[in-house]
Write an enzyme that holds these catalytic residues in place. Structure first.
Site, PDB file in Angstrom:
ATOM      1  N   ARG A  26       0.819  -1.221   0.000  1.00 24.61           N
ATOM      2  CA  ARG A  26       0.000   0.000   0.000  1.00 24.61           C
ATOM      3  C   ARG A  26       0.851   1.268   0.000  1.00 24.61           C
ATOM      4  NH1 ARG A  26      -5.491  -1.130   3.359  1.00 24.61           N
ATOM      5  NH2 ARG A  26      -6.223  -2.647   1.872  1.00 24.61           N
ATOM      6  N   LYS A  34     -19.387 -16.054   1.445  1.00 23.76           N
ATOM      7  CA  LYS A  34     -20.847 -15.989   1.411  1.00 23.76           C
ATOM      8  C   LYS A  34     -21.420 -15.301   0.181  1.00 23.76           C
ATOM      9  CE  LYS A  34     -21.594 -16.070   6.353  1.00 23.76           C
ATOM     10  NZ  LYS A  34     -21.991 -15.281   7.501  1.00 23.76           N
ATOM     11  N   GLY A  38      -8.822  -8.387  -0.725  1.00 23.85           N
ATOM     12  CA  GLY A  38      -7.672  -8.763   0.090  1.00 23.85           C
ATOM     13  C   GLY A  38      -7.254 -10.214  -0.057  1.00 23.85           C
ATOM     14  N   GLY A  96     -13.206  -3.554  -0.317  1.00 21.97           N
ATOM     15  CA  GLY A  96     -14.585  -3.070  -0.323  1.00 21.97           C
ATOM     16  C   GLY A  96     -14.848  -2.106  -1.472  1.00 21.97           C
TER      17      GLY A  96
HETATM   18  P1  AMP Z   1     -14.889 -13.209   1.417  1.00 21.20           P
HETATM   19  O1  AMP Z   1     -14.378 -12.271   2.466  1.00 21.20           O
HETATM   20  O2  AMP Z   1     -16.368 -13.302   1.345  1.00 21.20           O
HETATM   21  O3  AMP Z   1     -14.230 -13.010   0.070  1.00 21.20           O
HETATM   22  O4  AMP Z   1     -14.454 -14.664   1.910  1.00 21.20           O
HETATM   23  C1  AMP Z   1     -13.139 -15.090   2.000  1.00 21.20           C
HETATM   24  C2  AMP Z   1     -13.102 -16.303   2.855  1.00 21.20           C
HETATM   25  O5  AMP Z   1     -13.910 -17.310   2.293  1.00 21.20           O
HETATM   26  C3  AMP Z   1     -11.741 -16.920   2.998  1.00 21.20           C
HETATM   27  O6  AMP Z   1     -11.262 -16.674   4.293  1.00 21.20           O
HETATM   28  C4  AMP Z   1     -11.972 -18.408   2.775  1.00 21.20           C
HETATM   29  O7  AMP Z   1     -11.407 -19.220   3.775  1.00 21.20           O
HETATM   30  C5  AMP Z   1     -13.480 -18.532   2.821  1.00 21.20           C
HETATM   31  N1  AMP Z   1     -13.979 -19.659   2.021  1.00 21.20           N
HETATM   32  C6  AMP Z   1     -13.699 -19.936   0.743  1.00 21.20           C
HETATM   33  N2  AMP Z   1     -14.279 -21.080   0.367  1.00 21.20           N
HETATM   34  C7  AMP Z   1     -14.962 -21.554   1.422  1.00 21.20           C
HETATM   35  C8  AMP Z   1     -15.766 -22.711   1.659  1.00 21.20           C
HETATM   36  N3  AMP Z   1     -15.971 -23.601   0.689  1.00 21.20           N
HETATM   37  N4  AMP Z   1     -16.326 -22.856   2.870  1.00 21.20           N
HETATM   38  C9  AMP Z   1     -16.104 -21.946   3.835  1.00 21.20           C
HETATM   39  N5  AMP Z   1     -15.365 -20.839   3.690  1.00 21.20           N
HETATM   40  C10 AMP Z   1     -14.794 -20.634   2.489  1.00 21.20           C
END
Ligand code: AMP
Length: 399
Positions: A38, A200, A353, A376
């Site tokens: 950064r 999610k 990130g 974000g």
């Molecule tokens: P996000 O902040 O929504 O982009 O989510 C990132 C996180 O999603 C990472 O820390 C991953 O460990 C988690 N992740 C990715 N695939 C899976 C999965 N199949 N089940 C649970 N968590 C997941």
């Protein structure tokens, strides 16, 4: 109205330039910076201003001091690292507003650099407080925003402050971010493929909705894929599913199909008997996820399928890992996708990130066309939103 950039300012010479940067760098327990991307990302803008002998006043936040002066969130490590990278002294001011700061700024010589103390030591920063913004602006001539990663926040140093400057421009980091975003989303060379992953669906619904009107293909991996797979009638065991979003996922899937978008979901996965690096694991097809097991990564057939779908891509945007890549056992899918994206013949833009970390860990960052510094902010651009920090630059840029 278009954003003006720092290289469009007529006379920068010896001016007092207030530069909002994002030096919110990760620190270890001894206050050492573990990753300084950064800071490096803003060097072109700082050096450009210094070439004109401007007096550069840098302002940033670090961590979440929540409006209180907490020494562990001091900008001192960032100022020190910047000094090393620039090869010149960087003075750390004891505060970001007030008499002492005024004195320091007034004593600056042309070509000097001052780093203000953490903006979020004051509650006014996050409250977009006008008085705080005025106090920040008071001693300076020109405002430069080169903090893309906070431009989705209507904070005092990003939004309110622009009212108090006759000249309001963006820096080169911001220019890169906007240029690449436009290449991907406004005038993409097609096929345009979006890859979405991460935990999610809930955090990415608006992104999906917006992408459904723009892209040619959507590839979904990560935990979010399992809400879609459940919506399509698969039994996904204990995999991450957002029950309340199953109907929404089905609608999104159908809408994408109606729009002629090719929608790719995993066909196999790495399942585990528990959410743990030492868990027992196996690869199964989506049809055969065992009861009580959870899918934590995409499987090898899915990697082949997704890589195949990227073959003819001309533009690729990617946000979110394909699995729980932080644990070795569930990292293969994400790293394989990094390789597929890095070796594609497309313009490739990666943001967020986790995805950034995965690309760096895989050692493939040099082969990605652009890695966004915004998490974000990048997602909000993908949602089709106007970011507050960019809106004010557009509105006030040509005062
Ligand atoms: P996000 O902040 O929504 O982009 O989510 C990132 C996180 O999603 C990472 O820390 C991953 O460990 C988690 N992740 C990715 N695939 C899976 C999965 N199949 N089940 C649970 N968590 C997941």
């Amino acid at each position: 109205m278009a954003i003006r950039y720092i290289d469009e300012i007529e006379d920068l010479r010896e001016k007092k330039v207030f530069m909002r940067v994002d030096f919110n760098v990760p620190l270890d327990e001894n206050q050492n910076i573990t990753e300084d991307t950064r800071i490096r990302a803003v060097l072109p803008t700082i050096n450009y201003a210094l070439d004109f002998n401007a007096k550069v006043i840098l302002a940033s936040h670090l961590g979440r001091p929540k409006g209180e002066r907490k020494p562990k969130y001091s900008m001192a490590p960032a100022a020190k690292r910047l000094s090393r990278l620039l090869g010149k002294e960087v003075t750390l001011a004891p505060d970001c507003i007030g008499d002492d700061v005024e004195k320091i700024i007034n004593a600056m010589k042309p070509g000097d650099v001052v780093m203000l103390e953490n903006l979020r030591f004051y509650p006014g920063e996050e409250k977009n407080d006008e008085n705080f913004a005025r106090a920040l602006a008071d001693n300076c001539d020109i405002y430069v925003n080169d903090a893309f990663a906070v431009s989705h926040r209507a904070h005092a140093s990003v939004e309110a402050i622009t009212k108090f400057f006759p000249d309001v421009v963006a820096g080169f980091l911001m220019k890169n971010e906007m240029n690449y975003f436009e290449k991907a989303m406004k005038n993409p060379i097609r096929p345009l493929v979006a890859i979405l992953g991460g935990a999610k669906v809930s955090g990415k619904l608006e992104v999906l909705e917006n992408l459904c009107t723009k892209v040619d293909k959507i590839i979904i991996g990560g935990g979010m894929a399992f809400t879609f797979l459940k919506a399509l009638g698969y039994n996904v065991g204990k995999s991450l599913v957002e029950e309340d979003l199953i109907e929404t996922a089905r609608k999104t899937y159908n809408k994408a199909r109606e729009n002629g978008i090719k929608f790719y979901l995993p066909v196999d996965c790495v399942v585990a008997d528990q959410f743990n690096p030492e868990a027992e694991t196996k690869v199964t097809t989506i049809q055969e996820i065992p009861e009580g097991w959870m899918a934590l990564d995409i499987g090898p057939a899915t990697v082949t399928l997704f890589a195949e779908a990227l073959q003819n891509a001309k533009t690729i945007i990617w946000n979110g890992p394909m699995g729980v890549f932080e644990m070795d056992a569930f990292s293969r899918g994400t790293f394989a996708m990094v390789s597929a994206v890095a070796n594609s013949y497309a313009l490739t833009i990666v943001g967020g990130g986790d995805t950034d970390v995965a690309v760096h860990r895989a050692g493939e960052y040099a082969k990605i066309s652009y890695i966004s510094t915004g998490g974000g902010a990048f997602l909000e651009l993908l949602e089709g939103k106007k970011l507050p920090g960019i809106k004010v630059l557009e509105e006030n840029g040509t005062k």
